[in-house]
Design an enzyme around this catalytic site. Structure first.
Site, mmCIF file in Angstrom:
data_model
loop_
_atom_site.group_PDB
_atom_site.id
_atom_site.type_symbol
_atom_site.label_atom_id
_atom_site.label_comp_id
_atom_site.label_asym_id
_atom_site.label_seq_id
_atom_site.Cartn_x
_atom_site.Cartn_y
_atom_site.Cartn_z
ATOM 1 N N LEU A 289 0.836 -1.210 0.000
ATOM 2 C CA LEU A 289 0.000 0.000 0.000
ATOM 3 C C LEU A 289 0.869 1.258 0.000
ATOM 4 O O LEU A 289 0.729 2.111 -0.870
ATOM 5 C CB LEU A 289 -0.937 -0.001 1.221
ATOM 6 C CG LEU A 289 -1.863 1.209 1.341
ATOM 7 C CD1 LEU A 289 -2.853 1.282 0.178
ATOM 8 C CD2 LEU A 289 -2.634 1.178 2.669
ATOM 9 N N GLN B 267 13.012 4.921 45.896
ATOM 10 C CA GLN B 267 11.720 5.484 45.509
ATOM 11 C C GLN B 267 11.604 5.754 44.012
ATOM 12 O O GLN B 267 10.573 5.465 43.387
ATOM 13 C CB GLN B 267 11.457 6.777 46.284
ATOM 14 C CG GLN B 267 11.174 6.552 47.759
ATOM 15 C CD GLN B 267 10.896 7.853 48.492
ATOM 16 O OE1 GLN B 267 10.935 8.925 47.906
ATOM 17 N NE2 GLN B 267 10.630 7.757 49.783
ATOM 18 N N GLY C 181 23.881 1.332 31.924
ATOM 19 C CA GLY C 181 24.655 0.949 30.744
ATOM 20 C C GLY C 181 24.290 -0.427 30.214
ATOM 21 O O GLY C 181 24.335 -0.671 29.000
ATOM 22 N N GLU D 266 1.380 1.405 9.780
ATOM 23 C CA GLU D 266 -0.068 1.143 9.848
ATOM 24 C C GLU D 266 -0.807 2.263 10.575
ATOM 25 O O GLU D 266 -1.662 2.051 11.414
ATOM 26 C CB GLU D 266 -0.327 -0.229 10.469
ATOM 27 C CG GLU D 266 0.255 -1.321 9.586
ATOM 28 C CD GLU D 266 -0.025 -2.709 10.064
ATOM 29 O OE1 GLU D 266 -1.101 -2.932 10.639
ATOM 30 O OE2 GLU D 266 0.827 -3.593 9.853
ATOM 31 N N GLY D 267 -0.448 3.485 10.216
ATOM 32 C CA GLY D 267 -1.031 4.670 10.824
ATOM 33 C C GLY D 267 -0.099 5.217 11.881
ATOM 34 O O GLY D 267 0.143 4.578 12.895
#
Length: 393
Positions: A140, A288, A349, A372-373
């Site tokens: 396409l 945290q 790393g 695909e969009g």
């Protein structure tokens, strides 16, 4: 590179397994075990070398990953859409390129032949595609027409018992290894038509696309048509953009699930690493900032899993809209890109090395978020759906 044991444990924070049937869970397990055994040990090496592991095509066919929703009489699995989604989730958890191979085969090649093809076309192509004897691709996108496929230049002209096909397509997954291409071209009236082109037809070539940093273990190429004679019995019975877009809706649905599979793998890797990696005399998972990253990852994965499951139910009931599929595709890609990036940071790393899958997923998602969009196009599809106003033009 020595193969590492695939230790993946699937996150299921809201006990979604209770929403799945025994058959769906069995299908997921079979694909998950296949990925652990056959894909994970080899995929990093193929990606590093930018080679497509061609031998997996037959394996994926035997596993039933090609056209799982296509009826059994044509070689498909006759399965429901949640089963299909789970298969794509597990394949992309291994590698986006592997899922791309299956998505293209099932949604972009087998689906249009089943939906718009004659009985002769169905019986000729579908069993061979389902088994993996043949690989297919979908033409396409063009060099100058990506997000606007209606502007395509590829064309067919009537020549008696055949048509003459001219033009070119670009960024085509599976192209270099495909025996069959479902190609969209404009006829002399300006209508978009689908034609089945077979390898070996004079004037048809599939140059490989080199130099990719993404989807390196997937084969990408061009489709070039130089006065290719295509028999009229190879034309699909559909006119207009509805043909290719209906295929893309099914493929985007698979991407919605698949991209979440990649996110799940990055999260699982980061979680395990955070419990093993010690800094300042304690596992980094106890800090945290690292917990914030993990908590946000699992939250987004859980939301996406629920969205995909509900979309699968709607697909099974033939109620899902293309716009709903767009939202799920865009959401899955966005959270996968964010989670891959955060997971990479948690590994420091080590996150950029091939010892872990994260950097490969991160690079792959850059393609998945575009094809695909694109991300922006899917946002505008949702925007137009909620406002009724077209921002494309």
């Amino acid at each position: 590179m020595a193969a590492k044991t695939d230790q993946f444990v699937s996150p299921d924070y809201f006990v979604l397994d209770e929403l799945l049937t025994e058959e769906q869970k069995l299908i997921r397990e079979s694909v998950r075990n296949y990925v652990k055994k056959e894909i994970s040990p080899i995929i990093e090496d193929y990606a590093q070398r930018a080679e497509f592991p061609e031998h997996i095509v037959k394996q994926l066919g035997e596993l039933g990953c090609f056209g799982p929703t296509i009826p059994v009489e044509y070689g498909g699995g006759g399965l429901d859409y949640i089963s299909y989604g789970l298969m794509m989730q597990e394949l992309e958890r291994g590698d986006s390129g592997v899922r791309s191979t299956a998505s293209v085969q099932g949604s972009l090649v087998m689906f249009p032949i089943y939906e718009y093809g004659s009985e002769e076309q169905r019986h000729k192509y579908l069993p061979k595609l389902a088994s993996g004897e043949w690989l297919g691709c979908f033409g396409l996108t063009e060099p100058d027409h990506g997000s606007n496929p209606a502007g395509m230049l590829t064309n067919i002209k009537d020549a008696g018992d055949h048509v003459i096909l001219n033009g070119a397509k670009m960024w085509i997954s599976n192209a270099p290894f495909s025996q069959v291409a479902v190609v969209w071209a404009k006829d002399e009236q300006g209508d978009i038509r689908g034609v089945i082109v077979e390898r070996g037809m004079k004037g048809f070539s599939t140059p490989t696309t080199h130099g990719k940093w993404s989807l390196r273990a997937s084969a990408t190429g061009e489709l070039v048509f130089d006065n290719v004679q295509v028999p009229k019995e190879n034309i699909l019975n559909i006119k207009g953009l509805k043909g290719p877009l209906s295929c893309l809706t099914r493929a985007r649905y698979g991407i919605a699930w698949g991209s979440v599979g990649a996110a799940m793998d990055c999260y699982d890797t980061a979680l395990r690493y955070s419990l093993e990696r010690v800094q300042f005399d304690r596992p980094i998972g106890g800090f945290q900032l690292q917990q914030k990253k993990l908590a946000e990852m699992i939250t987004e994965i859980t939301k996406a899993q629920l969205l995909n499951w509900r979309l699968g139910v709607l697909m099974n009931e033939h109620k899902a809209t293309p716009q709903q599929v767009s939202m799920a595709k865009r959401n899955g890609c966005e959270i996968a890109a964010d989670i891959a990036r955060d997971a990479r940071q948690m590994l420091g790393g080590m996150g950029i090395t091939g010892e872990y899958a994260i950097m490969r997923h991160m690079m792959n998602i850059e393609s998945v978020i575009t094809y695909e969009g694109t991300h922006d196009i899917h946002l505008l599809i949702t925007g137009m759906d909620v406002t009724g106003l077209n921002a494309f033009k």
